[in-house]
Design a protein around this motif. Sequence first.
Motif, PDB file in Angstrom:
ATOM      1  N   ASN A   1      -9.196  -3.736  -0.066  1.00  0.00           N
ATOM      2  CA  ASN A   1      -8.753  -4.442   1.138  1.00  0.00           C
ATOM      3  C   ASN A   1      -9.648  -4.102   2.338  1.00  0.00           C
ATOM      4  O   ASN A   1      -9.164  -3.785   3.418  1.00  0.00           O
ATOM      5  CB  ASN A   1      -7.298  -4.096   1.453  1.00  0.00           C
ATOM      6  CG  ASN A   1      -6.698  -5.043   2.470  1.00  0.00           C
ATOM      7  OD1 ASN A   1      -7.025  -6.226   2.485  1.00  0.00           O
ATOM      8  ND2 ASN A   1      -5.807  -4.539   3.317  1.00  0.00           N
ATOM      9  N   GLU A   2     -10.948  -4.165   2.112  1.00  0.00           N
ATOM     10  CA  GLU A   2     -11.964  -3.927   3.136  1.00  0.00           C
ATOM     11  C   GLU A   2     -12.057  -2.475   3.585  1.00  0.00           C
ATOM     12  O   GLU A   2     -12.744  -2.169   4.555  1.00  0.00           O
ATOM     13  CB  GLU A   2     -11.749  -4.844   4.353  1.00  0.00           C
ATOM     14  CG  GLU A   2     -11.814  -6.328   4.010  1.00  0.00           C
ATOM     15  CD  GLU A   2     -11.654  -7.213   5.226  1.00  0.00           C
ATOM     16  OE1 GLU A   2     -11.316  -6.689   6.312  1.00  0.00           O
ATOM     17  OE2 GLU A   2     -11.871  -8.424   5.088  1.00  0.00           O
ATOM     18  N   HIS A   3     -11.357  -1.580   2.896  1.00  0.00           N
ATOM     19  CA  HIS A   3     -11.511  -0.147   3.155  1.00  0.00           C
ATOM     20  C   HIS A   3     -12.493   0.422   2.138  1.00  0.00           C
ATOM     21  O   HIS A   3     -12.282   0.301   0.933  1.00  0.00           O
ATOM     22  CB  HIS A   3     -10.170   0.584   3.040  1.00  0.00           C
ATOM     23  CG  HIS A   3      -9.330   0.491   4.269  1.00  0.00           C
ATOM     24  ND1 HIS A   3      -9.549   1.262   5.401  1.00  0.00           N
ATOM     25  CD2 HIS A   3      -8.255  -0.280   4.554  1.00  0.00           C
ATOM     26  CE1 HIS A   3      -8.655   0.969   6.320  1.00  0.00           C
ATOM     27  NE2 HIS A   3      -7.860   0.036   5.833  1.00  0.00           N
ATOM     28  N   HIS A   4     -13.561   1.059   2.628  1.00  0.00           N
ATOM     29  CA  HIS A   4     -14.484   1.725   1.731  1.00  0.00           C
ATOM     30  C   HIS A   4     -13.888   3.061   1.323  1.00  0.00           C
ATOM     31  O   HIS A   4     -13.496   3.857   2.172  1.00  0.00           O
ATOM     32  CB  HIS A   4     -15.843   1.940   2.409  1.00  0.00           C
ATOM     33  CG  HIS A   4     -16.817   2.679   1.544  1.00  0.00           C
ATOM     34  ND1 HIS A   4     -17.382   2.112   0.426  1.00  0.00           N
ATOM     35  CD2 HIS A   4     -17.295   3.956   1.617  1.00  0.00           C
ATOM     36  CE1 HIS A   4     -18.179   2.989  -0.149  1.00  0.00           C
ATOM     37  NE2 HIS A   4     -18.143   4.125   0.549  1.00  0.00           N
TER      38      HIS A   4
ATOM     39  N   LEU B   1      -1.378   3.275   7.985  1.00  0.00           N
ATOM     40  CA  LEU B   1      -0.501   3.884   6.982  1.00  0.00           C
ATOM     41  C   LEU B   1       0.273   2.841   6.190  1.00  0.00           C
ATOM     42  O   LEU B   1       0.527   3.018   5.000  1.00  0.00           O
ATOM     43  CB  LEU B   1       0.469   4.850   7.677  1.00  0.00           C
ATOM     44  CG  LEU B   1      -0.169   6.114   8.263  1.00  0.00           C
ATOM     45  CD1 LEU B   1       0.809   6.834   9.179  1.00  0.00           C
ATOM     46  CD2 LEU B   1      -0.641   7.043   7.149  1.00  0.00           C
ATOM     47  N   ASN B   2       0.637   1.761   6.841  1.00  0.00           N
ATOM     48  CA  ASN B   2       1.314   0.673   6.145  1.00  0.00           C
ATOM     49  C   ASN B   2       0.392   0.048   5.106  1.00  0.00           C
ATOM     50  O   ASN B   2       0.804  -0.261   3.974  1.00  0.00           O
ATOM     51  CB  ASN B   2       1.783  -0.389   7.142  1.00  0.00           C
ATOM     52  CG  ASN B   2       2.704  -1.410   6.509  1.00  0.00           C
ATOM     53  OD1 ASN B   2       3.764  -1.076   5.979  1.00  0.00           O
ATOM     54  ND2 ASN B   2       2.300  -2.675   6.562  1.00  0.00           N
ATOM     55  N   ASN B   3      -0.880  -0.112   5.458  1.00  0.00           N
ATOM     56  CA  ASN B   3      -1.867  -0.641   4.515  1.00  0.00           C
ATOM     57  C   ASN B   3      -2.085   0.347   3.368  1.00  0.00           C
ATOM     58  O   ASN B   3      -2.239  -0.055   2.200  1.00  0.00           O
ATOM     59  CB  ASN B   3      -3.187  -0.903   5.242  1.00  0.00           C
ATOM     60  CG  ASN B   3      -4.182  -1.648   4.377  1.00  0.00           C
ATOM     61  OD1 ASN B   3      -3.889  -2.716   3.855  1.00  0.00           O
ATOM     62  ND2 ASN B   3      -5.363  -1.069   4.222  1.00  0.00           N
ATOM     63  N   LEU B   4      -2.076   1.634   3.698  1.00  0.00           N
ATOM     64  CA  LEU B   4      -2.237   2.656   2.669  1.00  0.00           C
ATOM     65  C   LEU B   4      -1.098   2.612   1.656  1.00  0.00           C
ATOM     66  O   LEU B   4      -1.320   2.675   0.440  1.00  0.00           O
ATOM     67  CB  LEU B   4      -2.308   4.037   3.331  1.00  0.00           C
ATOM     68  CG  LEU B   4      -2.311   5.275   2.435  1.00  0.00           C
ATOM     69  CD1 LEU B   4      -3.451   5.223   1.429  1.00  0.00           C
ATOM     70  CD2 LEU B   4      -2.401   6.529   3.281  1.00  0.00           C
ATOM     71  N   THR B   5       0.139   2.483   2.137  1.00  0.00           N
ATOM     72  CA  THR B   5       1.298   2.508   1.249  1.00  0.00           C
ATOM     73  C   THR B   5       1.551   1.182   0.536  1.00  0.00           C
ATOM     74  O   THR B   5       2.040   1.164  -0.591  1.00  0.00           O
ATOM     75  CB  THR B   5       2.568   2.904   2.023  1.00  0.00           C
ATOM     76  OG1 THR B   5       2.784   1.967   3.087  1.00  0.00           O
ATOM     77  CG2 THR B   5       2.435   4.289   2.618  1.00  0.00           C
ATOM     78  N   LYS B   6       1.208   0.065   1.181  1.00  0.00           N
ATOM     79  CA  LYS B   6       1.522  -1.254   0.625  1.00  0.00           C
ATOM     80  C   LYS B   6       0.359  -1.889  -0.148  1.00  0.00           C
ATOM     81  O   LYS B   6       0.584  -2.797  -0.953  1.00  0.00           O
ATOM     82  CB  LYS B   6       1.946  -2.195   1.760  1.00  0.00           C
ATOM     83  CG  LYS B   6       3.137  -1.703   2.570  1.00  0.00           C
ATOM     84  CD  LYS B   6       4.403  -1.655   1.726  1.00  0.00           C
ATOM     85  CE  LYS B   6       5.576  -1.046   2.510  1.00  0.00           C
ATOM     86  NZ  LYS B   6       5.875  -1.748   3.759  1.00  0.00           N
ATOM     87  N   VAL B   7      -0.872  -1.431   0.103  1.00  0.00           N
ATOM     88  CA  VAL B   7      -2.032  -2.054  -0.542  1.00  0.00           C
ATOM     89  C   VAL B   7      -2.859  -1.050  -1.346  1.00  0.00           C
ATOM     90  O   VAL B   7      -3.090  -1.239  -2.543  1.00  0.00           O
ATOM     91  CB  VAL B   7      -2.938  -2.747   0.509  1.00  0.00           C
ATOM     92  CG1 VAL B   7      -4.162  -3.364  -0.178  1.00  0.00           C
ATOM     93  CG2 VAL B   7      -2.166  -3.816   1.264  1.00  0.00           C
ATOM     94  N   ILE B   8      -3.304   0.013  -0.700  1.00  0.00           N
ATOM     95  CA  ILE B   8      -4.216   0.949  -1.367  1.00  0.00           C
ATOM     96  C   ILE B   8      -3.518   1.718  -2.491  1.00  0.00           C
ATOM     97  O   ILE B   8      -4.025   1.781  -3.623  1.00  0.00           O
ATOM     98  CB  ILE B   8      -4.833   1.923  -0.343  1.00  0.00           C
ATOM     99  CG1 ILE B   8      -5.685   1.141   0.665  1.00  0.00           C
ATOM    100  CG2 ILE B   8      -5.680   2.984  -1.053  1.00  0.00           C
ATOM    101  CD1 ILE B   8      -6.286   1.973   1.771  1.00  0.00           C
ATOM    102  N   LYS B   9      -2.356   2.306  -2.214  1.00  0.00           N
ATOM    103  CA  LYS B   9      -1.648   3.048  -3.264  1.00  0.00           C
ATOM    104  C   LYS B   9      -1.261   2.153  -4.441  1.00  0.00           C
ATOM    105  O   LYS B   9      -1.491   2.540  -5.602  1.00  0.00           O
ATOM    106  CB  LYS B   9      -0.415   3.757  -2.697  1.00  0.00           C
ATOM    107  CG  LYS B   9       0.303   4.620  -3.740  1.00  0.00           C
ATOM    108  CD  LYS B   9       1.537   5.294  -3.173  1.00  0.00           C
ATOM    109  CE  LYS B   9       2.142   6.267  -4.186  1.00  0.00           C
ATOM    110  NZ  LYS B   9       2.554   5.633  -5.452  1.00  0.00           N
TER     111      LYS B   9
END
Length: 240
Positions: A11-14, A96-104
């Motif tokens: 999601n565009e996070h390297h 953090l929302n992106n971390l919990t809902k997308v990355i994890k």
Amino acid sequence: MKGTIQNLNINEHHCSLYLPPNYNILDVNYPVVYMNGDNNTEEIINSIESHFDVDCSGFILISIESKNWNHDFSPWPAPTLAKNREAFSGGAYEYLNNLTKVIKPFIDTHYRTKTEPENTVLIGYSLGGLATLYSLYLFGIFGKVGSLSGSLWYDGWIEFMSSNSPINTAAKVYLSLGKSEERSRNQRMARVGDCTQKTFSILSKQLISTENIIMEWNNGGHFTEISKRFSKALLWLMRI
């Protein structure tokens, strides 16, 4: 290093992804450590990998590069520390929302992970360490949290903690600080020693057991032996 490190974009996070030794040989699931910011993953792993299955559990590690440090890891807007620096824009909830809902979910889908809170770790340094503690009050997904030299001097942080409660009170928390950090010439940053001790005191009462939290003092200032401080934190958080 016996494990492997690879780069990937979520999601565009390297991100940098570390897989432990024997990941591709043994059919087992692993705890996951999420690391705020692009830290020296290889150096950290090199110092801790020999402890796997002896002193601590082996784990998968995801280091997430920040798009904008002062935005991603600040819980709410605050003034700049100096005239030539960027102000804090308060984007930690978004990150953090992106971390919990997308990355994890991506990591859990594509890799063999243990998904429970007690096997999900969030760790960070400086402002990234502040964001790890902030996550305790927003999500119950991280059962182990490490704040290393956390920016706990941040405007309103102690007041926020005092008026809120962690969602997962069974979480384990590791705090550390350099002994010289409170000697900063910046008056706001010089509060970090007092604020870190207050953070420890507040969390000791909010968590279900005082055995779930530790605070360690390290020699040096804010930029001393950063990788070593990560290794110490992970050995405590992932201890067998």
